[in-house]
Design a protein around this motif. Structure first.
Motif, PDB file in Angstrom:
ATOM      1  N   TYR A 184       0.196  -1.634  -0.163  1.00 30.02           N
ATOM      2  CA  TYR A 184      -0.064   0.279   0.173  1.00 30.02           C
ATOM      3  C   TYR A 184       0.807   1.039  -0.363  1.00 30.02           C
ATOM      4  CZ  TYR A 184      -3.625   3.445   1.971  1.00 30.02           C
ATOM      5  OH  TYR A 184      -4.490   4.166   1.969  1.00 30.02           O
ATOM      6  N   LYS A 185       2.007   0.810   0.901  1.00 26.50           N
ATOM      7  CA  LYS A 185       2.291   2.128   0.735  1.00 26.50           C
ATOM      8  C   LYS A 185       3.893   2.897   0.382  1.00 26.50           C
ATOM      9  CE  LYS A 185       2.849   3.310   5.893  1.00 26.50           C
ATOM     10  NZ  LYS A 185       3.022   2.679   7.414  1.00 26.50           N
ATOM     11  N   GLU A 186       4.597   1.924  -1.106  1.00 27.53           N
ATOM     12  CA  GLU A 186       4.902   1.883  -2.266  1.00 27.53           C
ATOM     13  C   GLU A 186       3.878   2.776  -3.383  1.00 27.53           C
ATOM     14  OE1 GLU A 186       7.027  -2.290  -0.876  1.00 27.53           O
ATOM     15  OE2 GLU A 186       6.220  -2.260  -3.002  1.00 27.53           O
ATOM     16  N   ASP A 187       2.428   1.722  -3.416  1.00 24.44           N
ATOM     17  CA  ASP A 187       2.237   2.799  -4.232  1.00 24.44           C
ATOM     18  C   ASP A 187       1.835   3.760  -3.739  1.00 24.44           C
ATOM     19  OD1 ASP A 187       0.372   1.898  -6.278  1.00 24.44           O
ATOM     20  OD2 ASP A 187      -1.340   3.105  -5.263  1.00 24.44           O
ATOM     21  N   ILE A 188       1.847   4.859  -3.058  1.00 27.47           N
ATOM     22  CA  ILE A 188       1.348   5.892  -2.793  1.00 27.47           C
ATOM     23  C   ILE A 188       2.549   6.650  -3.527  1.00 27.47           C
ATOM     24  CG2 ILE A 188       1.917   7.705  -0.794  1.00 27.47           C
ATOM     25  CD1 ILE A 188       0.386   5.935   0.499  1.00 27.47           C
ATOM     26  N   GLU A 189       3.772   6.278  -3.070  1.00 25.70           N
ATOM     27  CA  GLU A 189       5.059   6.435  -2.812  1.00 25.70           C
ATOM     28  C   GLU A 189       5.408   6.840  -5.000  1.00 25.70           C
ATOM     29  OE1 GLU A 189       8.588   8.726  -2.145  1.00 25.70           O
ATOM     30  OE2 GLU A 189       6.832   8.852  -1.170  1.00 25.70           O
ATOM     31  N   MET A 190       5.266   5.162  -5.168  1.00 26.64           N
ATOM     32  CA  MET A 190       4.665   5.500  -6.554  1.00 26.64           C
ATOM     33  C   MET A 190       4.232   6.124  -7.443  1.00 26.64           C
ATOM     34  SD  MET A 190       6.012   1.293  -7.911  1.00 26.64           S
ATOM     35  CE  MET A 190       4.061   0.331  -7.043  1.00 26.64           C
ATOM     36  N   CYS A 191       2.942   7.062  -6.928  1.00 27.69           N
ATOM     37  CA  CYS A 191       2.109   7.556  -7.786  1.00 27.69           C
ATOM     38  C   CYS A 191       2.782   8.851  -7.556  1.00 27.69           C
ATOM     39  CB  CYS A 191       0.597   7.830  -6.745  1.00 27.69           C
ATOM     40  SG  CYS A 191      -0.156   6.294  -6.975  1.00 27.69           S
ATOM     41  N   ASN A 192       3.465   9.591  -6.308  1.00 25.90           N
ATOM     42  CA  ASN A 192       3.913  10.715  -6.499  1.00 25.90           C
ATOM     43  C   ASN A 192       5.003  10.546  -7.324  1.00 25.90           C
ATOM     44  OD1 ASN A 192       2.692  11.549  -4.295  1.00 25.90           O
ATOM     45  ND2 ASN A 192       3.874  10.857  -2.588  1.00 25.90           N
ATOM     46  N   ILE A 193       5.476  10.336  -7.847  1.00 24.27           N
ATOM     47  CA  ILE A 193       7.063   9.416  -8.322  1.00 24.27           C
ATOM     48  C   ILE A 193       6.538  10.494  -9.800  1.00 24.27           C
ATOM     49  CG2 ILE A 193       9.480   8.520  -9.854  1.00 24.27           C
ATOM     50  CD1 ILE A 193       9.459   7.252  -6.449  1.00 24.27           C
ATOM     51  N   MET A 194       5.718   9.163 -10.392  1.00 25.72           N
ATOM     52  CA  MET A 194       5.001   9.078 -11.961  1.00 25.72           C
ATOM     53  C   MET A 194       4.716  10.344 -11.827  1.00 25.72           C
ATOM     54  SD  MET A 194       3.090   5.374 -11.857  1.00 25.72           S
ATOM     55  CE  MET A 194       2.302   5.890 -10.667  1.00 25.72           C
ATOM     56  N   ALA A 195       3.910  10.909 -10.959  1.00 27.78           N
ATOM     57  CA  ALA A 195       3.126  12.476 -11.562  1.00 27.78           C
ATOM     58  C   ALA A 195       4.584  13.446 -11.370  1.00 27.78           C
ATOM     59  CB  ALA A 195       2.450  13.274 -10.011  1.00 27.78           C
TER      60      ALA A 195
END
Ligand code: MRU
Length: 335
Positions: free
Chosen positions: A121-132
């Motif tokens: 779950y937490k990795e997905d939060i981080e990946m969203c921010n970096i992709m953005a």
């Protein structure tokens, strides 16, 4: 957190249950349904209370956590994990999350599963921010943008700000003036019901259009870029995403509009070589034959209702991932 990045929680794990925001009821009602068993989570995934590739991945991981509360035997648990994996076939995020939970069960034991689900779950939060942040680099340096998106790829579909919608939210966060065209996304209306609701909550200007109006829109309005998400991206770059994506990519090519897929590494499946190998989920004919629980088609006729389609890689301008903006030749060095 500013209103542009307002977080909406599709799921809340309580330790004894998984609370699922019932996305079927949005935008009229915001109701969480409590799932106390892994089987209830499977039903919630299949019945679209929770949907979107990353979200069904971590829903599956938490379903595994609920399973270990009811079952001790490891072999039984592995069988149940496989059952969870089969809830929906197209998004690879679910299979990948289940592989991680299996590995964790085998190598660390049942007591470590909640930490593993939390990590996914937490990795997905981080990946969203970096992709953005990567997603902004493909745009020209100007102050106003008109963008098109399909389906729902925001907070409702991820743990964070979203994939394609995350890029759009981040752009607004940089004080750019952004107008989003969101397809209604027939037949389940993820665009009209969910994306419109989510963007409105974030204070972002949105116009909903019928899927079939995309070609005319692109012909008559200046669309700067299309951003969509993905359910499975394979080795040659072919991409499964919500049905209608291929049609939009064709229109974008014809009208020379850049077409970007925004997806985390959890949506990549380099075990498959081409899009023809991807299993496309066929959904119930009721999604077409009924509207608001009323029958709208004559009785006794057949339907064709694929939930996804495959966009060939040659129509995709770039893949925006947490590893950067990639082209197909860079996949194998990054995943
Ligand atoms: O059938 P759905 O609503 O689960 O389909 C969702 C999509 O196709 C999304 O575009 C995709 O999962 C990317 S979500 C970040």
């Amino acid at each position: 957190m500013s209103s542009t990045l307002t977080k909406i929680y599709p799921l809340k794990y309580t330790g004894n249950s998984l609370k699922v925001l019932d996305q079927r009821k949005l935008p009229a009602e915001e109701i969480y349904v409590e799932c106390s068993t892994y089987n209830e989570v499977i039903q919630a995934i299949q019945n679209m209370l929770v949907r979107g590739a990353p979200a069904i991945g971590f829903a599956g991981a938490w379903a595994c956590c609920l399973a270990v509360k009811a079952v001790d035997d490891k072999r039984d648990l592995l069988r149940i994990f496989h059952e969870i994996e089969l809830a929906r076939p197209t998004a690879v995020n679910l299979s990948k999350a289940i592989r991680r939970m299996e590995k964790c069960l085998i190598e660390k034991g049942a007591g470590s599963l909640e930490n593993e689900a939390e990590a996914i779950y937490k990795e997905d939060i981080e990946m969203c921010n970096i992709m953005a942040s990567h997603g902004l680099t493909v745009l020209p340096n100007k102050s106003e943008f008109t963008l098109l998106t399909h389906c729902n790829t925001g907070s409702l579909a991820t743990a964070g700000i979203g994939t394609a919608l995350g890029v759009i939210k981040f752009l607004v966060q940089q004080n750019k003036k952004v107008h989003v065209y969101a397809t209604e996304t027939r037949p389940y209306l993820q665009g009209a019901r969910l994306t419109a609701w989510e963007l409105q909550k974030c204070g972002i200007q949105v116009s909903v259009l019928p899927d079939s109006a995309v070609t005319y829109l692109m012909k008559t309005a200046k669309i700067d870029a299309v951003y969509v998400g993905a359910d499975r991206i394979v080795s040659n770059g072919d991409t499964a995403n919500k049905v209608g994506t291929y049609m939009i990519a064709l229109a974008a090519q014809r009208e020379k509009v850049p077409f970007y897929v925004v997806a985390p590494s959890t949506s990549f499946d380099l075990n498959l070589q081409s899009g023809e190998e991807i299993e496309i989920e066929q959904r119930s004919s009721k999604e077409l034959s009924e509207f608001n629980n009323k029958q709208i088609c004559p009785s006794g006729i057949d339907f064709y209702n694929p939930a996804f389609d495959i966009t060939p890689s040659e129509l995709i301008s770039g893949y925006i991932t947490e590893k950067g903006v990639l082209n197909v030749s860079k996949f194998k060095y990054n995943f």
